[in-house]
Design a protein around this motif. Structure first.
Motif, short mmCIF file in Angstrom:
data_model
loop_
_atom_site.label_atom_id
_atom_site.label_comp_id
_atom_site.label_asym_id
_atom_site.label_seq_id
_atom_site.Cartn_x
_atom_site.Cartn_y
_atom_site.Cartn_z
N ALA A 1 0.83 -1.21 0.00
CA ALA A 1 0.00 0.00 0.00
C ALA A 1 0.86 1.26 0.00
O ALA A 1 0.65 2.17 -0.81
N VAL A 2 1.84 1.32 0.88
CA VAL A 2 2.66 2.54 1.00
C VAL A 2 3.56 2.73 -0.22
O VAL A 2 3.59 3.82 -0.81
N ALA A 3 4.27 1.69 -0.62
CA ALA A 3 5.18 1.83 -1.77
C ALA A 3 4.40 2.05 -3.07
O ALA A 3 4.79 2.88 -3.89
N GLY A 4 3.31 1.33 -3.24
CA GLY A 4 2.52 1.48 -4.47
C GLY A 4 1.93 2.86 -4.63
O GLY A 4 1.98 3.45 -5.72
N MET A 5 1.38 3.41 -3.58
CA MET A 5 0.79 4.75 -3.66
C MET A 5 1.87 5.83 -3.74
O MET A 5 1.74 6.79 -4.50
N SER A 6 2.94 5.68 -2.98
CA SER A 6 4.04 6.67 -3.03
C SER A 6 4.68 6.70 -4.41
O SER A 6 5.00 7.78 -4.94
N GLY A 7 4.87 5.53 -5.00
CA GLY A 7 5.44 5.46 -6.34
C GLY A 7 4.57 6.17 -7.36
O GLY A 7 5.07 6.87 -8.25
N GLN A 8 3.26 6.02 -7.24
CA GLN A 8 2.36 6.70 -8.16
C GLN A 8 2.41 8.21 -8.00
O GLN A 8 2.37 8.95 -8.99
N VAL A 9 2.49 8.68 -6.77
CA VAL A 9 2.57 10.13 -6.54
C VAL A 9 3.85 10.69 -7.15
O VAL A 9 3.83 11.71 -7.85
N LEU A 10 4.98 10.02 -6.90
CA LEU A 10 6.25 10.49 -7.47
C LEU A 10 6.25 10.45 -8.99
O LEU A 10 6.78 11.34 -9.65
N ASP A 11 5.64 9.42 -9.57
CA ASP A 11 5.54 9.32 -11.02
C ASP A 11 4.70 10.48 -11.57
O ASP A 11 5.06 11.11 -12.56
N GLY A 12 3.58 10.75 -10.93
CA GLY A 12 2.71 11.85 -11.36
C GLY A 12 3.40 13.19 -11.27
O GLY A 12 3.29 14.03 -12.16
N VAL A 13 4.14 13.41 -10.18
CA VAL A 13 4.88 14.68 -10.01
C VAL A 13 5.94 14.81 -11.10
O VAL A 13 6.07 15.86 -11.73
N GLY A 14 6.71 13.76 -11.33
CA GLY A 14 7.77 13.81 -12.34
C GLY A 14 7.23 14.04 -13.73
O GLY A 14 7.74 14.88 -14.49
N ARG A 15 6.18 13.33 -14.11
CA ARG A 15 5.61 13.48 -15.45
C ARG A 15 4.95 14.84 -15.63
O ARG A 15 5.05 15.46 -16.68
N SER A 16 4.26 15.33 -14.59
CA SER A 16 3.64 16.66 -14.67
C SER A 16 4.69 17.74 -14.81
O SER A 16 4.54 18.68 -15.59
N ARG A 17 5.77 17.61 -14.07
CA ARG A 17 6.86 18.59 -14.16
C ARG A 17 7.49 18.56 -15.55
O ARG A 17 7.78 19.60 -16.15
#
Length: 186
Positions: A116-132
Motif C-alpha cells: 500500500a505505502v510503496a505502491g501509492m508513493s510510487g504513483q505520486v512520485l511518477d505523477g509529479v515527475g511526469r507533470s513537471r
C-alpha cells in the motif's frame, strides 16, 4: 517458489534497466496534458476534442524529474517484490506445513503495508515527475495568474490490495488461534 524467484529477478532487472535509462539517454514518455491548453483541430463532423496525453522523446531528462521517476520505479518494484516475497514465503511455509503461525500472519500484514505505502508513493512520485516534465517541454504552459496544474492518474489498486492483505493477515491470526485451540483435542 521458483516462479516467484524468477519473476523477482526479471522485474528487478527491468526496473534497474529502466532507471539507468532515465539518466543516460533518450527517454520516450507519455506525459499528462492539461486539457484546457491543448485542443484537437481538424476533426470531422463538427466534433471537438482535447489532448490528455503526449508521447514525447526527451534526449536528456532534467535531474529533478528524472530522480522523481527513478524513485517511482524503484518504489513500484518494492511493491512487486513484496507480493513476490510473500508468495515465495507462504509457498515455503505451506510446503513445511507450518502455515498458520504468528510469523505467517506478520508476513502477510507486512506485505500489505509495504504494498500500500510503496505502491501509492510510487504513483505520486511518477505523477509529479511526469507533470513537471510536461510543464518543462511546454505541453502544460502556465499563463500569468494561473495555478499549478497537476494532471495525473492514480490507481487505487495497490491500496485496496494492501488493505485486503491486512484482512488476510487477520484471517491467518484467527486460523492460528483455532489451530492452537484444537491441537489438544485430536
Amino acid at each position: 517458489m521458483i516462479a516467484s524467484a524468477l519473476a523477482a529477478l526479471v522485474t528487478t532487472a527491468a526496473t534497474v534497466s529502466g532507471t539507468v535509462a532515465l539518466f543516460t539517454g533518450p527517454v520516450t514518455l507519455v506525459l499528462p496534458v492539461a486539457t484546457s491548453h491543448q485542443r484537437a483541430t481538424g476533426l470531422s463532423l463538427e466534433a471537438t476534442g482535447h489532448f490528455t496525453s503526449l508521447e514525447t522523446t526527451i534526449p536528456v531528462l532534467p535531474s529533478g524529474p528524472a530522480a522523481s521517476l527513478a524513485w517511482a520505479g524503484l518504489l513500484n518494484q518494492v511493491a512487486v517484490l513484496a507480493i513476490l516475497a510473500l508468495s515465495f514465503l507462504l509457498a515455503y511455509r505451506l510446503q513445511g506445513r507450518i502455515l498458520f503461525t504468528a510469523k505467517s500472519a506478520h508476513l502477510v500484514g507486512a506485505a500489505g503495508i509495504v504494498l500500500a505505502v510503496a505502491g501509492m508513493s510510487g504513483q505520486v512520485l511518477d505523477g509529479v515527475g511526469r507533470s513537471r516534465l510536461a510543464e518543462i517541454v511546454g505541453a502544460n504552459p502556465r499563463g500569468p495568474g494561473e495555478s499549478q496544474v497537476f494532471p495525473a492518474e492514480f490507481d487505487t489498486g495497490p491500496l485496496m490490495l494492501g488493505i485486503a492483505l491486512l484482512l488476510v493477515a487477520a484471517v491467518f491470526e484467527y486460523g492460528r488461534r483455532l489451530q492452537k485451540d484444537t491441537e489438544g483435542l485430536v
